[in-house]
Design an enzyme around this catalytic site. Structure first.
Site, mmCIF file in Angstrom:
data_model
loop_
_atom_site.group_PDB
_atom_site.id
_atom_site.type_symbol
_atom_site.label_atom_id
_atom_site.label_comp_id
_atom_site.label_asym_id
_atom_site.label_seq_id
_atom_site.Cartn_x
_atom_site.Cartn_y
_atom_site.Cartn_z
ATOM 1 C CG ASP A 124 -2.330 0.565 0.809
ATOM 2 O OD1 ASP A 124 -2.365 1.737 0.360
ATOM 3 O OD2 ASP A 124 -3.342 -0.141 0.928
ATOM 4 C CG HIS B 255 -4.451 2.139 -2.218
ATOM 5 N ND1 HIS B 255 -4.507 2.556 -0.911
ATOM 6 C CD2 HIS B 255 -5.697 2.293 -2.713
ATOM 7 C CE1 HIS B 255 -5.748 2.927 -0.614
ATOM 8 N NE2 HIS B 255 -6.482 2.786 -1.693
ATOM 9 C CD GLU C 252 -9.996 4.070 -1.073
ATOM 10 O OE1 GLU C 252 -10.845 4.588 -0.341
ATOM 11 O OE2 GLU C 252 -8.912 3.622 -0.639
HETATM 12 C C1 TNX Z 1 -10.798 1.642 2.272
HETATM 13 S S1 TNX Z 1 -11.403 -1.170 1.205
HETATM 14 C C2 TNX Z 1 -9.704 1.054 1.681
HETATM 15 C C3 TNX Z 1 -8.485 0.820 2.471
HETATM 16 C C4 TNX Z 1 -8.589 1.456 3.842
HETATM 17 C C5 TNX Z 1 -9.966 1.175 4.424
HETATM 18 C C6 TNX Z 1 -10.150 1.674 5.815
HETATM 19 C C7 TNX Z 1 -10.469 -0.605 0.192
HETATM 20 C C8 TNX Z 1 -10.499 -1.328 -1.031
HETATM 21 N N1 TNX Z 1 -9.730 0.500 0.425
HETATM 22 O O1 TNX Z 1 -7.356 1.266 1.769
HETATM 23 O O2 TNX Z 1 -7.588 0.949 4.653
HETATM 24 O O3 TNX Z 1 -10.944 1.749 3.599
HETATM 25 O O4 TNX Z 1 -11.346 1.204 6.376
#
Ligand code: TNX
Length: 546
Positions: free
Chosen positions: A197, A277, A341
């Site tokens: 990440d 990420h 994301e």
């Molecule tokens: C969303 S779930 C994210 C993570 C974070 C998390 C915290 C996802 C695919 N991405 O990168 O750690 O929320 O709850």
């Protein structure tokens, strides 16, 4: 008189009804509750005189497992014999017709003289032994009283997963193994290992050593809850601890963990995030970004603007090299490529990304995200594996063979199932175990937010009832995610995941019509001493429930 008789009859009927309904569930610490359980008040008495029958060398691993368990917990081993004894009590493991593969159904039949463990596959034998372990007394004694049971069992779903984020905070090899032990205890079969990440790259890649030597460390970490400016940038008031933080798993560590999980019939699903990420990787290799850098591994939580450049072919070669090493380490069918994301600002401003959009006639940056994932999918498929990604991989069109993990609610999962793609349900509510489990936050360790109490996890049904039979088939199961921005130690991982993991195991294993929350709490209370014995730092809110 008639009326009194009627009332008495109703009363008797209700007692019998309750007795029939509750007795079988009440007094054995079985989690997840098996599909079919019957038991009597008789017992099998196990001692060092008890024999274990090794009918075929095929069962040697199970016999060894049982003997190691008895030695560690009761101080004696059982005598192994090759033929059925004519008297005395014994344990017999058998498989009517050997089937290779991980068939998970089993039967466990215990009468006063014999324990029969029967399954078609080794996974089933393993689960039978897990069940047996749950009903063994915890106290050491030369004579172990085991209740006589008749259990016929099989899981509801084929994907029963738990995730652990080892990027935001790093957990040692032994801690990861402990986590795998907990999964095995509750008959989970997938460990989703979040290895990469923005805040840390945790898997050794031989061809790109800077991934771990640079990307494996961040110079410091934000303290407490982050504060934001109105424009969404992080506030200057945020405090950082000034302490370098890092860690990674060597390929040997990974092999060891994969083999360990495999011995417990758990597949390890590695996650290598892309295209977002990815800041830790870009800190090490900035040439695969849009701007060329320079970057530092993230020291705070949230999402980075900088992502892999989708316009450069070198980015794909880099990721293919990484995936080649990853695929050699993890024998499972799926590789998780993240996909979540991914902010599009850099792509919008990047001439190379824009050129790709135009040459490939992709129209938008969402189209570019789909191009990215589809191109990676082609490579992964060419090596005989499948990709799975978070629900953002629906953006701009799902790659042809991709499976999907639905986290922003269940909408993405439903959409993908309708498109005939395999789905793992993992909606924030109730599957995010980094969220609070109790309303009184002052009594809880700082968490990211949200509220997913034990009963909400227990009540979850991964298959939306309005899907038709054909669509439901694509729901492979569900999993819970343990993101660790605010989870700094393994003790806290235990606190956040236990006993919610136990509740989820029942969602994934037990037939819906057999589920009953009150009953689960009764069994959880009976099971708690086993967790105490293991030294698990589980959350104790359930102890005050009636
Ligand atoms: C969303 S779930 C994210 C993570 C974070 C998390 C915290 C996802 C695919 N991405 O990168 O750690 O929320 O709850």
């Amino acid at each position: 008189m008639k009326r009194i008789l009627f009332i008495v009859a109703c009363f008797l009927f209700s007692i019998v009804g309750v007795a029939q309904k509750q007795t079988p569930l009440k007094s054995l610490p079985l989690i997840p509750l098996p599909k079919d359980v019957k038991w009597s008040n008789d017992h099998f008495i196990l001692s060092s005189q008890t024999k274990i029958v090794l009918m075929s060398d095929a069962f040697k691993p199970e016999v060894d497992y049982i003997n190691n368990y008895f030695k560690a917990n009761y101080g004696f081993e059982l005598a192994t014999v090759l033929v059925l004894p004519s008297d005395g009590n014994y344990i017999l493991i058998s498989r009517p017709d050997f089937e290779a593969g991980w068939l998970e159904n089993y039967e466990l039949n215990i009468n006063q003289n014999q324990i029969f463990i029967v399954a078609e596959g080794n996974a089933g034998l393993f689960y039978a032994i897990q069940t047996l372990q749950q009903i063994l007394p915890l106290e050491k004694s030369p004579e172990i009283k085991i209740p006589c049971v008749q259990i016929k069992d099989a899981p509801r779903y084929k994907w029963r997963g738990m995730h652990l984020d080892c990027s935001r905070h790093f957990f040692t090899k032994d801690e990861v193994k402990k986590y795998i032990d907990y999964l095995a205890m509750y008959k989970f079969n997938v460990f989703h290992w979040h290895l990469v990440d923005d805040q840390g790259w945790r898997i050794e890649i031989k061809k790109y050593p800077l991934l771990t030597s640079i990307g494996g460390t961040r110079k410091e970490t934000i303290i407490g809850k982050a504060v934001w400016n109105k424009d969404g940038t992080p506030s200057k008031d945020n405090k950082y601890d000034g302490i370098a933080y890092g860690g990674f798993y060597t390929q040997n560590d990974i092999k060891e963990i994969v083999a360990y999980a495999q011995s417990k019939y758990i597949t390890v699903l590695p996650e290598i995030e892309m295209p977002g990420h990815s800041l830790a990787a870009l800190a090490a290799y900035p040439q695969f970004s849009c701007t060329g850098g320079s970057f530092e591994t993230f020291t705070r939580w949230g999402v980075s603007d900088d992502v892999y450049c989708a316009g450069r072919d070198e980015t794909f070669s880099f990721l293919e090299d990484i995936l080649t090493e990853v695929m050699e380490l993890f024998p499972g069918k799926y590789i998780h490529i993240g996909g979540d994301e991914c902010l599009k600002d850099r792509w919008k401003a990047c001439p190379k990304c824009q050129q790709r959009i135009s040459v490939e006639k992709l129209k938008t940056e969402e189209g570019l995200q789909s191009y990215f994932i589809t191109r990676i999918e082609k490579f992964v498929n060419s090596r005989g594996k499948q990709i799975i990604g978070w629900d953002e991989i629906l953006e701009g069109g799902l790659a042809p063979n991709a499976a999907l993990m639905s986290w922003r609610g269940v909408k993405g999962g439903i959409e993908a199932a309708k498109q005939k793609h395999n789905v793992v349900m993992s909606p924030g509510k109730p599957c995010y175990f980094d969220h609070y489990q109790s309303k009184d936050k002052t009594k809880e360790p700082l968490a990211i937010g949200g509220f997913n109490p034990l009963d909400s996890v227990y009540a979850y049904n991964p298959t939306p009832t309005f899907l038709n039979a054909g669509e439901s088939e694509f729901i492979m199961g569900a999993q819970a995610n343990v993101w660790t921005e605010y989870i700094t130690s393994f003790a806290q991982v235990e606190y956040m995941s236990m006993p919610r993991m136990a509740a989820l195991s029942e969602v994934l294993w037990t037939p819906t019509e057999k589920k009953n929350y009150k009953d689960f709490i009764i069994r959880l209370k009976l099971h708690a001493p086993a967790l105490d014995k293991l030294g698990v730092n589980y959350a104790k809110h359930f102890k005050s429930l009636k």
